[in-house]
Write a protein that holds these residues in place. Structure first.
Motif, PDB file in Angstrom:
ATOM      1  N   TYR A   1       0.057   7.126  -7.778  1.00 12.35           N
ATOM      2  CA  TYR A   1      -0.912   6.432  -6.934  1.00 12.35           C
ATOM      3  C   TYR A   1      -0.912   6.899  -5.479  1.00 12.35           C
ATOM      4  N   CYS A   2       0.227   7.285  -4.955  1.00 10.25           N
ATOM      5  CA  CYS A   2       0.307   7.450  -3.507  1.00 10.25           C
ATOM      6  C   CYS A   2       0.531   8.892  -3.049  1.00 10.25           C
TER       7      CYS A   2
ATOM      8  N   CYS B   1      -1.926  11.528  -1.149  1.00  5.77           N
ATOM      9  CA  CYS B   1      -2.222  11.469   0.283  1.00  5.77           C
ATOM     10  C   CYS B   1      -0.956  11.433   1.128  1.00  5.77           C
ATOM     11  N   HIS B   2       0.047  10.632   0.679  1.00  3.25           N
ATOM     12  CA  HIS B   2       1.230  10.416   1.527  1.00  3.25           C
ATOM     13  C   HIS B   2       2.292  11.492   1.349  1.00  3.25           C
TER      14      HIS B   2
ATOM     15  N   ILE C   1       1.241  11.773   6.069  1.00  2.00           N
ATOM     16  CA  ILE C   1       0.317  11.204   7.064  1.00  2.00           C
ATOM     17  C   ILE C   1       1.158  10.707   8.234  1.00  2.00           C
TER      18      ILE C   1
ATOM     19  N   ALA D   1       0.933   7.146   9.231  1.00  2.00           N
ATOM     20  CA  ALA D   1       1.500   6.193   8.271  1.00  2.00           C
ATOM     21  C   ALA D   1       2.662   6.856   7.549  1.00  2.00           C
TER      22      ALA D   1
ATOM     23  N   LEU E   1       5.693   7.031   5.620  1.00  2.00           N
ATOM     24  CA  LEU E   1       6.383   6.072   4.742  1.00  2.00           C
ATOM     25  C   LEU E   1       7.901   6.268   4.735  1.00  2.00           C
TER      26      LEU E   1
ATOM     27  N   VAL F   1       7.302   1.075   9.432  1.00  2.00           N
ATOM     28  CA  VAL F   1       6.032   0.942   8.708  1.00  2.00           C
ATOM     29  C   VAL F   1       6.260   0.189   7.397  1.00  2.00           C
TER      30      VAL F   1
ATOM     31  N   GLN G   1       6.767  -3.697   7.113  1.00  2.00           N
ATOM     32  CA  GLN G   1       5.654  -4.646   7.221  1.00  2.00           C
ATOM     33  C   GLN G   1       5.201  -5.131   5.850  1.00  2.00           C
ATOM     34  N   TYR G   2       5.628  -4.429   4.803  1.00  2.00           N
ATOM     35  CA  TYR G   2       5.200  -4.794   3.453  1.00  2.00           C
ATOM     36  C   TYR G   2       6.422  -5.039   2.584  1.00  2.00           C
TER      37      TYR G   2
ATOM     38  N   LEU H   1       1.853  -5.676  -0.113  1.00  2.00           N
ATOM     39  CA  LEU H   1       1.364  -4.304  -0.179  1.00  2.00           C
ATOM     40  C   LEU H   1      -0.021  -4.270  -0.826  1.00  2.00           C
TER      41      LEU H   1
ATOM     42  N   MET I   1      -2.715  -5.230   1.552  1.00  2.00           N
ATOM     43  CA  MET I   1      -3.005  -4.126   2.462  1.00  2.00           C
ATOM     44  C   MET I   1      -3.838  -3.049   1.770  1.00  2.00           C
TER      45      MET I   1
ATOM     46  N   ASN J   1      -9.345   3.806   7.549  1.00  2.00           N
ATOM     47  CA  ASN J   1     -10.233   4.786   8.161  1.00  2.00           C
ATOM     48  C   ASN J   1     -11.687   4.338   8.070  1.00  2.00           C
TER      49      ASN J   1
ATOM     50  N   HIS K   1      -8.476   2.089   0.300  1.00  2.00           N
ATOM     51  CA  HIS K   1      -7.215   2.770   0.517  1.00  2.00           C
ATOM     52  C   HIS K   1      -6.891   3.838  -0.535  1.00  2.00           C
ATOM     53  N   LEU K   2      -6.963   3.432  -1.812  1.00  2.00           N
ATOM     54  CA  LEU K   2      -6.519   4.360  -2.859  1.00  2.00           C
ATOM     55  C   LEU K   2      -7.625   5.314  -3.303  1.00  2.00           C
TER      56      LEU K   2
ATOM     57  N   VAL L   1       6.752   0.660  -6.666  1.00  2.00           N
ATOM     58  CA  VAL L   1       6.404   1.510  -5.526  1.00  2.00           C
ATOM     59  C   VAL L   1       7.136   1.038  -4.276  1.00  2.00           C
TER      60      VAL L   1
HETATM   61  C1  HEC Z   1      -6.593   8.373  -0.606  1.00  2.00           C
HETATM   62  C2  HEC Z   1      -5.388   8.612   0.162  1.00  2.00           C
HETATM   63  C3  HEC Z   1      -4.337   7.549   0.139  1.00  2.00           C
HETATM   64  C4  HEC Z   1      -3.689   7.084  -0.940  1.00  2.00           C
HETATM   65  C5  HEC Z   1      -3.895   7.457  -2.415  1.00  2.00           C
HETATM   66  C6  HEC Z   1      -2.728   6.102  -0.441  1.00  2.00           C
HETATM   67  N1  HEC Z   1      -2.809   5.983   0.897  1.00  2.00           N
HETATM   68 FE1  HEC Z   1      -1.699   4.795   2.098  1.00  2.00          FE
HETATM   69  N2  HEC Z   1      -2.711   5.426   3.676  1.00  2.00           N
HETATM   70  C7  HEC Z   1      -3.678   6.389   3.672  1.00  2.00           C
HETATM   71  C8  HEC Z   1      -4.125   6.634   5.009  1.00  2.00           C
HETATM   72  C9  HEC Z   1      -5.188   7.633   5.431  1.00  2.00           C
HETATM   73  C10 HEC Z   1      -3.370   5.763   5.839  1.00  2.00           C
HETATM   74  C11 HEC Z   1      -3.429   5.642   7.290  1.00  2.00           C
HETATM   75  C12 HEC Z   1      -4.349   4.534   7.664  1.00  2.00           C
HETATM   76  C13 HEC Z   1      -4.442   4.306   9.118  1.00  2.00           C
HETATM   77  O1  HEC Z   1      -3.544   4.685   9.836  1.00  2.00           O
HETATM   78  O2  HEC Z   1      -5.460   3.729   9.491  1.00  2.00           O
HETATM   79  C14 HEC Z   1      -2.497   5.028   4.955  1.00  2.00           C
HETATM   80  C15 HEC Z   1      -1.601   4.048   5.385  1.00  2.00           C
HETATM   81  C16 HEC Z   1      -0.662   3.494   4.587  1.00  2.00           C
HETATM   82  C17 HEC Z   1       0.352   2.587   5.056  1.00  2.00           C
HETATM   83  C18 HEC Z   1       0.566   2.124   6.467  1.00  2.00           C
HETATM   84  C19 HEC Z   1      -0.320   0.947   6.761  1.00  2.00           C
HETATM   85  C20 HEC Z   1      -0.063   0.410   8.147  1.00  2.00           C
HETATM   86  O3  HEC Z   1      -0.140  -0.779   8.267  1.00  2.00           O
HETATM   87  O4  HEC Z   1       0.168   1.211   9.043  1.00  2.00           O
HETATM   88  C21 HEC Z   1       1.093   2.245   3.988  1.00  2.00           C
HETATM   89  C22 HEC Z   1       2.307   1.318   3.977  1.00  2.00           C
HETATM   90  C23 HEC Z   1       0.538   2.912   2.853  1.00  2.00           C
HETATM   91  N3  HEC Z   1      -0.531   3.663   3.236  1.00  2.00           N
HETATM   92  C24 HEC Z   1       1.014   2.793   1.594  1.00  2.00           C
HETATM   93  C25 HEC Z   1       0.465   3.400   0.510  1.00  2.00           C
HETATM   94  C26 HEC Z   1       0.966   3.261  -0.824  1.00  2.00           C
HETATM   95  C27 HEC Z   1       2.180   2.458  -1.223  1.00  2.00           C
HETATM   96  C28 HEC Z   1       0.169   3.986  -1.625  1.00  2.00           C
HETATM   97  C29 HEC Z   1       0.279   4.144  -3.129  1.00  2.00           C
HETATM   98  C30 HEC Z   1       0.218   2.897  -3.889  1.00  2.00           C
HETATM   99  C31 HEC Z   1      -0.828   4.594  -0.796  1.00  2.00           C
HETATM  100  N4  HEC Z   1      -0.628   4.204   0.489  1.00  2.00           N
HETATM  101  C32 HEC Z   1      -1.847   5.411  -1.269  1.00  2.00           C
HETATM  102  C33 HEC Z   1      -4.184   7.061   2.582  1.00  2.00           C
HETATM  103  C34 HEC Z   1      -3.791   6.851   1.292  1.00  2.00           C
END
Ligand code: HEC
Length: 406
Positions: free
Chosen positions: A69-70, A73-74, A81, A84, A86, A91, A94-95, A101, A104, A110, A115-116, A135
């Motif tokens: 899932y993550c 991007c991460h 990123i 963000a 991880l 960061v 907070q979850y 989570l 969120m 963006n 998000h996903l 996760v």
């Molecule tokens: C499509 C791409 C993408 C996927 C897939 C993704 N993320 Fe993210 N995530 C981002 C982006 C881009 C940001 C930064 C958002 C921002 O800073 O505004 C972010 C931010 C975050 C943050 C920080 C939020 C905060 O409050 O600063 C967390 C925690 C996070 N993601 C967890 C996850 C987890 C866990 C997964 C998998 C279940 C996941 N993300 C999947 C793109 C993604």
């Protein structure tokens, strides 16, 4: 003819052997499971079964879900990123739970993207949360908040000994300082005999079990000698009555004994519980040792009396050594019985909880901390095991005590 008959004999034994093996498996598998579990971390105990350790190379918990899932991007290490990151504890903190989570992740990032993006989580909230709880474990791991969850540790044992019910394990939480300036930590050595843990409770159990066992052996052997080799009126009747006492259920005596003890001011005293266990152990003790002593040939006693020995000497020099197998097996029985006793200790020794009582105190009413129980359970049967193996060569002989004449 011969091969056939030996084959027959073999076939006859098959059901017996099968039953024995089956019984061994039924006993050993859960015990082994508990044993393995007792060395696993709290997090691992909650999320996966003990048999997963058999699957070979330990995997980091939650990694597959994270990759699905993550990671796109991460990044695999959570650092892709920078906004963000991880692997940054700030960061991730907070979850703290899967549900936070999820909230969120359902919000747009963006601007208006989900998000996903195209990787949808299970639509059912319950399934989504269970996926995400793995996760969260993984990202906590990345950010260095939890150690690898598949490692073996002794924390369950330590938590059980000190009776620690915090959110993490005792040693981890201990690292927190009590004051910001002094190097004083939350835990100290005296916690081992903490009234909430099983350290002090083990001492209490020993204080109950050892005197209760010795008293039963000593009084039982004296009485058994008297019934076997002293001539007094009504001997048979008293003996029969005594054997009859064995059928009196212990529970029947609880209320009257509690009343008696409170009149005597003995409630919650070690003396009270020693007397209780001794009283209920004696009929069987006398019966067992009597059966053994009464089979010693009369000539032996007659010759020792002729030598001028009195009853005390005959008891000490002749009856006691010869009855050793019976006494040893009685000792094991009584010790283990008292050790495992819950009811009597719960009622008659409220101020000093023994091991069995303390273990139930360790369970949180919501069943949150059962990982502690695994350690506590193993510690609680360590001492009976030692006693058993120390005396087991007598035990086997003692089991047949009295059943073999001569
Ligand atoms: C499509 C791409 C993408 C996927 C897939 C993704 N993320 Fe993210 N995530 C981002 C982006 C881009 C940001 C930064 C958002 C921002 O800073 O505004 C972010 C931010 C975050 C943050 C920080 C939020 C905060 O409050 O600063 C967390 C925690 C996070 N993601 C967890 C996850 C987890 C866990 C997964 C998998 C279940 C996941 N993300 C999947 C793109 C993604």
């Amino acid at each position: 003819m011969r091969p056939l008959s030996s084959l027959n004999r073999f076939l006859k034994k098959v059901p017996v052997n099968f039953a024995v093996i089956l019984m061994c498996i039924l006993w050993i598998v859960p015990t082994l499971g508990l044993f393995v579990t007792s060395f696993r971390t709290r997090e691992a105990v909650r999320t996966t079964g003990w048999w997963t350790v058999l699957a070979g190379k330990p995997k980091v918990l939650g990694e597959p879900e994270y990759q699905t899932y993550c990671a796109s991007c991460h990044g695999a290490d959570g650092k892709a990123i920078t906004a963000a990151d991880l692997s940054n504890a700030g960061v991730v903190n907070q979850y703290p739970s899967a549900s936070s989570l999820l909230v969120m992740l359902r919000q747009p990032v963006n601007g208006n993207e989900v998000h996903l993006k195209d990787k949808a989580l299970p639509t059912n909230t319950k399934d989504a949360i269970s996926t995400l709880s793995n996760v969260t474990t993984y990202i906590k791991n990345l950010s260095g908040q939890t150690k690898s969850t598949s490692q073996f540790t002794l924390t369950n044992y330590i938590d059980a000994i000190v009776g620690y019910k915090g959110t993490q394990d005792y040693l981890t939480d201990c690292k927190e300082k009590v004051s910001s300036t002094l190097a004083v930590y939350k835990c100290n050595a005296s916690d081992i005999l903490n009234s909430a843990g099983i350290g002090a409770a083990t001492l209490n159990t020993l204080l109950v079990a050892i005197p209760s066992t010795l008293l039963v052996i000593f009084l039982g052997a004296l009485a058994a000698y008297a019934f076997a080799w002293l001539d007094f009126k009504g001997r048979q009747w008293i003996f029969a009555l005594l054997i009859g006492f064995q059928v009196v259920p212990l529970q029947m005596a609880l209320v009257p004994m509690a009343q008696l003890y409170s009149q005597l001011g003995m409630q919650s005293s070690f003396l009270g519980i020693w007397l209780f266990h001794t009283g209920f152990g004696l009929p069987y003790a006398i019966y067992l040792i009597h059966n053994f002593i009464s089979t010693i040939p009369r000539d032996l006693f007659e010759s020792i009396y002729l030598d001028g020995a009195n009853h005390w000497t005959a008891f000490r020099k002749l009856a006691l050594p010869l009855a050793m197998p019976a006494i040893a097996s009685l000792g094991i029985f009584q010790f283990i019985w008292v050790w495992n006793d819950f009811l009597v200790a719960k009622i008659f020794l409220t101020t000093h909880p023994v091991l069995t009582v303390q273990i139930t105190n360790l369970i949180d009413p919501r069943g949150q901390n059962w990982h502690i129980l695994t350690g506590a359970a193993f510690l609680s049967f360590l001492i009976p095991m030692i006693v058993f193996f120390a005396f087991q060569r007598y035990f086997v002989r003692g089991l047949t005590a009295g059943s073999v004449k001569g």
